[in-house]
Write a protein that holds these residues in place. Structure first.
Motif, PDB file in Angstrom:
ATOM      1  N   VAL A 305       0.843  -1.203   0.000  1.00  0.00           N
ATOM      2  CA  VAL A 305       0.000   0.000   0.000  1.00  0.00           C
ATOM      3  C   VAL A 305       0.874   1.247   0.000  1.00  0.00           C
ATOM      4  O   VAL A 305       0.633   2.201  -0.755  1.00  0.00           O
ATOM      5  CB  VAL A 305      -0.942   0.000   1.216  1.00  0.00           C
ATOM      6  CG1 VAL A 305      -1.669   1.341   1.336  1.00  0.00           C
ATOM      7  CG2 VAL A 305      -1.948  -1.140   1.129  1.00  0.00           C
ATOM      8  N   ARG A 306       1.887   1.235   0.841  1.00  0.00           N
ATOM      9  CA  ARG A 306       2.783   2.395   0.919  1.00  0.00           C
ATOM     10  C   ARG A 306       3.492   2.625  -0.417  1.00  0.00           C
ATOM     11  O   ARG A 306       3.595   3.766  -0.880  1.00  0.00           O
ATOM     12  CB  ARG A 306       3.805   2.176   2.035  1.00  0.00           C
ATOM     13  CG  ARG A 306       4.691   3.381   2.265  1.00  0.00           C
ATOM     14  CD  ARG A 306       5.776   3.134   3.280  1.00  0.00           C
ATOM     15  NE  ARG A 306       6.565   4.343   3.410  1.00  0.00           N
ATOM     16  CZ  ARG A 306       6.371   5.270   4.341  1.00  0.00           C
ATOM     17  NH1 ARG A 306       5.438   5.098   5.254  1.00  0.00           N
ATOM     18  NH2 ARG A 306       7.120   6.356   4.366  1.00  0.00           N
ATOM     19  N   ASP A 307       3.986   1.557  -1.052  1.00  0.00           N
ATOM     20  CA  ASP A 307       4.663   1.697  -2.338  1.00  0.00           C
ATOM     21  C   ASP A 307       3.728   2.276  -3.396  1.00  0.00           C
ATOM     22  O   ASP A 307       4.138   3.119  -4.211  1.00  0.00           O
ATOM     23  CB  ASP A 307       5.187   0.336  -2.810  1.00  0.00           C
ATOM     24  CG  ASP A 307       6.350  -0.165  -1.966  1.00  0.00           C
ATOM     25  OD1 ASP A 307       6.944   0.659  -1.229  1.00  0.00           O
ATOM     26  OD2 ASP A 307       6.646  -1.377  -2.026  1.00  0.00           O
ATOM     27  N   GLU A 308       2.463   1.825  -3.389  1.00  0.00           N
ATOM     28  CA  GLU A 308       1.483   2.321  -4.351  1.00  0.00           C
ATOM     29  C   GLU A 308       1.285   3.832  -4.208  1.00  0.00           C
ATOM     30  O   GLU A 308       1.287   4.571  -5.202  1.00  0.00           O
ATOM     31  CB  GLU A 308       0.151   1.584  -4.148  1.00  0.00           C
ATOM     32  CG  GLU A 308      -1.057   2.233  -4.789  1.00  0.00           C
ATOM     33  CD  GLU A 308      -1.008   2.248  -6.311  1.00  0.00           C
ATOM     34  OE1 GLU A 308      -1.564   3.179  -6.902  1.00  0.00           O
ATOM     35  OE2 GLU A 308      -0.407   1.322  -6.891  1.00  0.00           O
ATOM     36  N   ILE A 309       1.132   4.300  -2.978  1.00  0.00           N
ATOM     37  CA  ILE A 309       0.898   5.735  -2.757  1.00  0.00           C
ATOM     38  C   ILE A 309       2.167   6.539  -3.006  1.00  0.00           C
ATOM     39  O   ILE A 309       2.121   7.632  -3.593  1.00  0.00           O
ATOM     40  CB  ILE A 309       0.364   5.954  -1.336  1.00  0.00           C
ATOM     41  CG1 ILE A 309      -1.002   5.271  -1.180  1.00  0.00           C
ATOM     42  CG2 ILE A 309       0.237   7.451  -1.026  1.00  0.00           C
ATOM     43  CD1 ILE A 309      -1.553   5.298   0.209  1.00  0.00           C
ATOM     44  N   ASP A 310       3.307   6.005  -2.569  1.00  0.00           N
ATOM     45  CA  ASP A 310       4.570   6.708  -2.803  1.00  0.00           C
ATOM     46  C   ASP A 310       4.803   6.954  -4.291  1.00  0.00           C
ATOM     47  O   ASP A 310       5.223   8.041  -4.704  1.00  0.00           O
ATOM     48  CB  ASP A 310       5.739   5.908  -2.227  1.00  0.00           C
ATOM     49  CG  ASP A 310       5.828   5.991  -0.712  1.00  0.00           C
ATOM     50  OD1 ASP A 310       5.117   6.842  -0.132  1.00  0.00           O
ATOM     51  OD2 ASP A 310       6.592   5.217  -0.111  1.00  0.00           O
ATOM     52  N   GLN A 311       4.511   5.952  -5.117  1.00  0.00           N
ATOM     53  CA  GLN A 311       4.756   6.073  -6.548  1.00  0.00           C
ATOM     54  C   GLN A 311       3.740   6.973  -7.234  1.00  0.00           C
ATOM     55  O   GLN A 311       4.077   7.687  -8.182  1.00  0.00           O
ATOM     56  CB  GLN A 311       4.740   4.687  -7.191  1.00  0.00           C
ATOM     57  CG  GLN A 311       5.883   3.781  -6.743  1.00  0.00           C
ATOM     58  CD  GLN A 311       5.753   2.371  -7.281  1.00  0.00           C
ATOM     59  OE1 GLN A 311       4.950   2.100  -8.173  1.00  0.00           O
ATOM     60  NE2 GLN A 311       6.535   1.447  -6.729  1.00  0.00           N
ATOM     61  N   ALA A 312       2.495   6.958  -6.749  1.00  0.00           N
ATOM     62  CA  ALA A 312       1.440   7.727  -7.418  1.00  0.00           C
ATOM     63  C   ALA A 312       1.359   9.174  -6.940  1.00  0.00           C
ATOM     64  O   ALA A 312       1.134  10.087  -7.751  1.00  0.00           O
ATOM     65  CB  ALA A 312       0.090   7.042  -7.199  1.00  0.00           C
ATOM     66  N   LEU A 313       1.551   9.397  -5.636  1.00  0.00           N
ATOM     67  CA  LEU A 313       1.316  10.723  -5.070  1.00  0.00           C
ATOM     68  C   LEU A 313       2.525  11.330  -4.379  1.00  0.00           C
ATOM     69  O   LEU A 313       2.572  12.547  -4.158  1.00  0.00           O
ATOM     70  CB  LEU A 313       0.139  10.669  -4.076  1.00  0.00           C
ATOM     71  CG  LEU A 313      -1.181  10.125  -4.627  1.00  0.00           C
ATOM     72  CD1 LEU A 313      -2.202  10.037  -3.510  1.00  0.00           C
ATOM     73  CD2 LEU A 313      -1.700  10.983  -5.770  1.00  0.00           C
ATOM     74  N   GLY A 314       3.477  10.504  -3.974  1.00  0.00           N
ATOM     75  CA  GLY A 314       4.627  10.993  -3.220  1.00  0.00           C
ATOM     76  C   GLY A 314       4.700  10.324  -1.856  1.00  0.00           C
ATOM     77  O   GLY A 314       3.852   9.491  -1.511  1.00  0.00           O
ATOM     78  N   PRO A 315       5.721  10.665  -1.063  1.00  0.00           N
ATOM     79  CA  PRO A 315       5.887  10.046   0.255  1.00  0.00           C
ATOM     80  C   PRO A 315       4.625  10.165   1.117  1.00  0.00           C
ATOM     81  O   PRO A 315       4.043  11.235   1.232  1.00  0.00           O
ATOM     82  CB  PRO A 315       7.053  10.829   0.871  1.00  0.00           C
ATOM     83  CG  PRO A 315       7.813  11.353  -0.297  1.00  0.00           C
ATOM     84  CD  PRO A 315       6.790  11.636  -1.351  1.00  0.00           C
ATOM     85  N   VAL A 316       4.237   9.038   1.704  1.00  0.00           N
ATOM     86  CA  VAL A 316       2.992   8.979   2.472  1.00  0.00           C
ATOM     87  C   VAL A 316       2.963  10.042   3.566  1.00  0.00           C
ATOM     88  O   VAL A 316       1.949  10.720   3.771  1.00  0.00           O
ATOM     89  CB  VAL A 316       2.813   7.575   3.087  1.00  0.00           C
ATOM     90  CG1 VAL A 316       1.668   7.572   4.088  1.00  0.00           C
ATOM     91  CG2 VAL A 316       2.556   6.556   2.000  1.00  0.00           C
ATOM     92  N   GLU A 317       4.083  10.204   4.285  1.00  0.00           N
ATOM     93  CA  GLU A 317       4.109  11.148   5.412  1.00  0.00           C
ATOM     94  C   GLU A 317       3.847  12.577   4.966  1.00  0.00           C
ATOM     95  O   GLU A 317       3.345  13.391   5.751  1.00  0.00           O
ATOM     96  CB  GLU A 317       5.453  11.078   6.140  1.00  0.00           C
ATOM     97  CG  GLU A 317       5.745   9.747   6.804  1.00  0.00           C
ATOM     98  CD  GLU A 317       6.481   8.786   5.893  1.00  0.00           C
ATOM     99  OE1 GLU A 317       7.025   7.801   6.407  1.00  0.00           O
ATOM    100  OE2 GLU A 317       6.508   9.028   4.666  1.00  0.00           O
ATOM    101  N   LEU A 318       4.190  12.896   3.708  1.00  0.00           N
ATOM    102  CA  LEU A 318       3.990  14.258   3.200  1.00  0.00           C
ATOM    103  C   LEU A 318       2.639  14.436   2.519  1.00  0.00           C
ATOM    104  O   LEU A 318       2.149  15.558   2.377  1.00  0.00           O
ATOM    105  CB  LEU A 318       5.105  14.613   2.206  1.00  0.00           C
ATOM    106  CG  LEU A 318       6.538  14.557   2.738  1.00  0.00           C
ATOM    107  CD1 LEU A 318       7.527  14.938   1.654  1.00  0.00           C
ATOM    108  CD2 LEU A 318       6.693  15.457   3.958  1.00  0.00           C
ATOM    109  N   VAL A 319       2.039  13.326   2.097  1.00  0.00           N
ATOM    110  CA  VAL A 319       0.788  13.385   1.349  1.00  0.00           C
ATOM    111  C   VAL A 319      -0.430  13.426   2.270  1.00  0.00           C
ATOM    112  O   VAL A 319      -1.359  14.210   2.066  1.00  0.00           O
ATOM    113  CB  VAL A 319       0.684  12.178   0.390  1.00  0.00           C
ATOM    114  CG1 VAL A 319      -0.724  12.064  -0.188  1.00  0.00           C
ATOM    115  CG2 VAL A 319       1.708  12.301  -0.722  1.00  0.00           C
ATOM    116  N   ALA A 320      -0.440  12.565   3.295  1.00  0.00           N
ATOM    117  CA  ALA A 320      -1.644  12.374   4.109  1.00  0.00           C
ATOM    118  C   ALA A 320      -1.436  12.802   5.548  1.00  0.00           C
ATOM    119  O   ALA A 320      -0.305  12.905   6.035  1.00  0.00           O
ATOM    120  CB  ALA A 320      -2.069  10.902   4.064  1.00  0.00           C
TER     121      ALA A 320
END
Length: 447
Positions: A305-320
């Protein structure tokens, strides 16, 4: 029977099929008046693999809900999950004549231009969900109608499904005796049921841990901005236990629910299980070791899940700003803590809220998608109905803690797995005891 509108959601999953019947009051509030859950058949990772068995299970689920509610189901909103669902975000533009207000027709034109992207002819569009609008460079506009400008822009999240799996799903539902009102992305439905009012102003990741798949949705200020499906779910954890412990799948599922934990440190340190395999051999395993088998698979799911969001939107901690876990597999003890460690964000367990009626039955994470389908049916615009937040604000009686086994889930036998009895400690001789007393104790041990 009241003449209020009836909306029915049919959540077709890999491990269970759930029908939820909702009645919408004139003020928009929703009462759940019927529910029917059966074990899923003929489904694998969101797709139909056996038409006859899937049809039979759908018919059973609908009939149970009909008996509970006293309502005849005519049409349903059906959940769609699996890798055959695709999602893209497209940009649309519409020019506005000078000195004229933006009208709804202008908004529709911008959205239609966003839809005009080349798609595989084998795809069927399920949702066209506008994000925030931009007027003459001004961002963050929710509704541009009535504003002045010469350039209207919008980003639209387009969700499509492969025609073949959708046709198979539609056929099963129709042969079960009901009509498909519409297909709804399961990740969207789960978010509509679990997002709270305060989260509408932030970016939140909703992770629906199902049996065969894990559905991911990213909601940005209340709008679905990204969605994906991970082809691994709770049944893969069960398969690991079944393989390592040499247990039938049903028994492994029962062991996981009753004694397992996503973090070994949260397992009962004093609990030891005696496992009797199909061949008749017996071995013991501690709850700690059991959880050590479970953790890697769940960690793998969260990593994907983390890899999917990192690749599509950017680092999870910065996105959400937060993560919401829901779905039946999220009930495993320690899952929230493991997700918090993997995403490094606040994590909470998401349950359906803002509804009335049979809340004692549908209040668990396993019913999030089913309730979300009903909520989607109110506006069919991918937004949480405002009446839900109004209902959520009302004081309610405390809900009793949900048991490990949800209503409607398949019961499993516990005959081959039993907690091992605690070992008896040998009696220690009292201080100052005579030599004869000590010999008596030693003799008792020998006997």
């Amino acid at each position: 029977m009241k003449d209020n509108p009836i909306i029915v959601g049919l959540d077709i999953g890999t491990t269970k099929i759930t029908t939820v019947i909702g009645e919408v009051a004139p003020n928009g509030t929703v009462d759940i008046i019927g529910e029917g859950t059966v074990a899923s058949e003929g489904m694998k990772r969101g797709s139909v693999v056996n038409l006859e068995r899937a049809t039979h299970a759908i018919r059973q689920s609908v009939q149970i809900a009909e008996r509970v509610s006293g309502v005849r189901v005519g049409s349903v909103f059906v959940s769609v999950a699996g890798n055959h669902a695709k999602a893209i975000t497209s940009h649309g533009l519409a020019a506005i004549r000078r000195n004229q207000e933006i009208t709804q027709a202008d908004v529709d034109r911008a959205i239609e231009n966003a839809r005009a992207v080349p798609l595989d002819p084998n795809l069927e569009i399920l949702h066209t969900l506008p994000q925030e609008y931009v007027v003459d460079g001004q961002e963050g506009i929710k509704s541009p109608v009535g504003m002045h400008g010469v350039r209207l822009e919008v980003d639209v999240h387009i969700v499509a499904g492969t025609a073949g799996p959708l046709l198979n799903l539609r056929r099963c539902v129709q042969e079960a005796g009901v009509r498909v009102e519409g297909f709804v992305l399961q990740a969207l439905a789960s978010g509509l049921a679990t997002l709270e009012a305060a989260e509408q102003a932030h970016t939140v990741i909703v992770i629906d841990l199902g049996g065969g798949t894990t559905d991911v949705s990213v909601f940005k200020r209340g709008n679905l901005a990204h969605s994906a499906c991970i082809p691994i779910g709770g049944e893969h954890v069960t398969a690991d236990l079944s393989q390592i412990l040499k247990l039938p799948t049903e028994e492994a599922e029962n062991v996981k629910r009753k004694y397992g934990a996503a973090i070994p440190e949260l397992a009962d340190p004093d609990l030891t299980l005696e496992i009797t395999t199909a061949s008749g051999s017996t071995h013991a395993i501690s709850a700690f070791e059991l959880s050590r088998i479970i953790k890697p698979r769940l960690a793998e799911i969260f990593g994907m899940v983390r890899d999917e969001i990192d690749q599509a939107l950017g680092p999870v901690e910065l996105v959400a700003q937060g993560v919401v876990l829901t779905g039946g597999a999220s009930l495993l003890r320690g899952t929230t803590e493991l997700a918090r460690d993997r995403f490094r964000l606040p994590v909470r367990l998401g349950r359906p809220r803002g509804i009335g009626g049979l809340t004692d039955i549908v209040s668990g994470p396993a019913h999030s998608a089913g309730v979300g389908l009903v909520l989607y049916g109110i506006g069919q615009d991918g937004k949480v109905p405002t009446s839900v937040f109004q209902e959520e604000a009302k004081p309610t009686a405390p809900t009793p803690a949900a048991p490990n086994t949800q209503k409607g889930e398949v019961a499993t036998s516990t005959a081959v797995v039993t907690p091992a009895p605690p070992k008896k400690e040998k009696a220690k001789p009292k201080e100052g005891a005579s030599l004869m007393d000590r010999l008596r104790n030693v003799f008792k041990d020998w006997m």
